[in-house]
Design an enzyme around this catalytic site. Structure first.
Site, PDB file in Angstrom:
ATOM      1  CE  LYS A   1      -3.769  -2.541   2.019  1.00 48.61           C
ATOM      2  NZ  LYS A   1      -4.463  -3.029   3.209  1.00 48.61           N
TER       3      LYS A   1
ATOM      4  CD  GLN B   1      -3.582  -4.687   6.401  1.00 48.72           C
ATOM      5  OE1 GLN B   1      -3.433  -3.711   5.665  1.00 48.72           O
ATOM      6  NE2 GLN B   1      -4.215  -5.769   6.012  1.00 48.72           N
TER       7      GLN B   1
ATOM      8  CG  ASP C   1      -9.934  -0.637   4.494  1.00 54.28           C
ATOM      9  OD1 ASP C   1      -9.655  -0.898   3.311  1.00 54.28           O
ATOM     10  OD2 ASP C   1      -9.215  -0.952   5.467  1.00 54.28           O
TER      11      ASP C   1
END
Ligand code: NDP
Length: 287
Positions: free
Chosen positions: A52, A96, A119
């Site tokens: 990322k 994460q 997200d």
């Protein structure tokens, strides 16, 4: 001949387009920035976070990494998120998953400002996906939609079968296909006669987490097969949830693993970050 839906190639194309978009945003005083939080040292998570960061750097997005020890408390994590929520140089925040067991994932997701939730896991954004009026589209399902587009098939009226009903993949995937006028069936571990359902699919999406779970004879001839699964079966061997060699003899189009949905997920995360930068009118850190 079976078409290989290369997420690697499609995501490379999308990232080139985004480079130009970032340039244009910066000319208008908007500086996209992504904050990524990693708690602990799970090896797979470390790889995802690194990828990322590399994608951000490639496109020109500021990347702010927060690598925390697995002894971090929930309170400390929420405090950091609160700080990032208020930071004008941060467009998007990603924590994460999975988190260490002593931290409540829902509490952490709920702490992220929905306007920075790239997200799309916050309940506000999940609700918006249900209604079809959303800013952030969940990254993996969004990547799958791009690959279906690449196959050349129009989702409208097609039988779409998803194996897996997780909040991250299966459920939002169903919503996106429904918004595109697909007829959607969601299967899971309690589904009866699973092979009958999958063999009915014009578009088959596997998000199970079991190596090569979908066999060639579970695929309808001419189907588009999208394999979301990432399973490490040996130190350097990744396979999907679909038995690729057998399925590719039957399908009209299929995604490889690796190089299919994985790179698309990251490209879609970058897209959401640009959207968040515009929504939040993100400033440069130096300003
Ligand atoms: P989850 O474990 O959260 O969900 C798995 C789903 O599969 C569940 O709904 C489960 O059903 C269903 N399932 C399990 N066994 C069976 C069975 N025998 N028959 C039918 N359904 C079954 O996984 P995720 O959705 O998070 O991930 C799925 C896969 O996708 C994993 O390999 C993961 O690594 C990968 N992944 C890849 C991403 C990418 O970027 N490419 C991103 C996210 C995930 P039930 O609900 O009944 O338990």
């Amino acid at each position: 001949m079976t078409k290989l839906l290369s997420g690697k190639a499609v995501s490379a194309r999308i990232k080139e387009e985004m480079k130009e978009q970032v340039k244009a945003l910066k000319e208008n005083g908007i500086y996209p920035g992504l904050a990524v939080i990693l708690v602990g040292d799970d090896p797979a998570s470390k790889v995802y976070v690194r990828n990322k960061k590399l994608a951000c750097e490639y496109i020109g997005i500021n990347s702010f990494e927060h690598l925390l020890p697995d002894t971090t408390t929930q309170e400390e994590l929420v405090k950091l998120i609160d700080k990032l929520n208020k930071d004008a140089s941060v467009s998007g925040i990603l924590c994460q998953l999975p988190l260490p067991e002593h931290i409540d994932e829902d509490a952490v997701i709920n702490a992220i400002d929905p306007k920075k939730d790239v997200d799309a896991f916050h309940p506000v954004n999940v609700g918006k996906i249900m209604t079809g009026n959303y800013d952030f589209v969940p990254c993996t399902p969004a990547g799958v939609m791009e690959l279906i587009k690449e196959s050349g098939i129009d989702v409208a009226g097609k039988e779409c079968v998803i194996v897996g009903r997780s909040n991250i993949v299966g459920k939002p995937m169903a919503m996106l296909l429904l918004h595109s006028n697909g007829t959607v069936t969601i299967c899971h571990s309690k589904t009866r006669s699973l092979a009958d359902k999958t063999r009915n699919a014009d578009i088959l999406i596997a998000a199970v987490g079991i190596p090569e779970f979908i066999k060639g004879d579970m695929v309808k001839p001419g189907a588009v097969v999208i394999d979301v699964g990432i399973n490490r079966i040996a130190p350097k061997v990744l396979v999907g949830d679909v038995e690729f060699d057998a399925a590719q003899n039957v399908a009209a189009a299929i995604t490889p693993v690796p190089g299919g949905v994985g790179p698309m997920t990251i490209a879609m995360l970058m897209k959401n970050t640009l959207k968040a930068a515009q929504i939040n009118k993100t400033k440069n850190k130096a300003e």
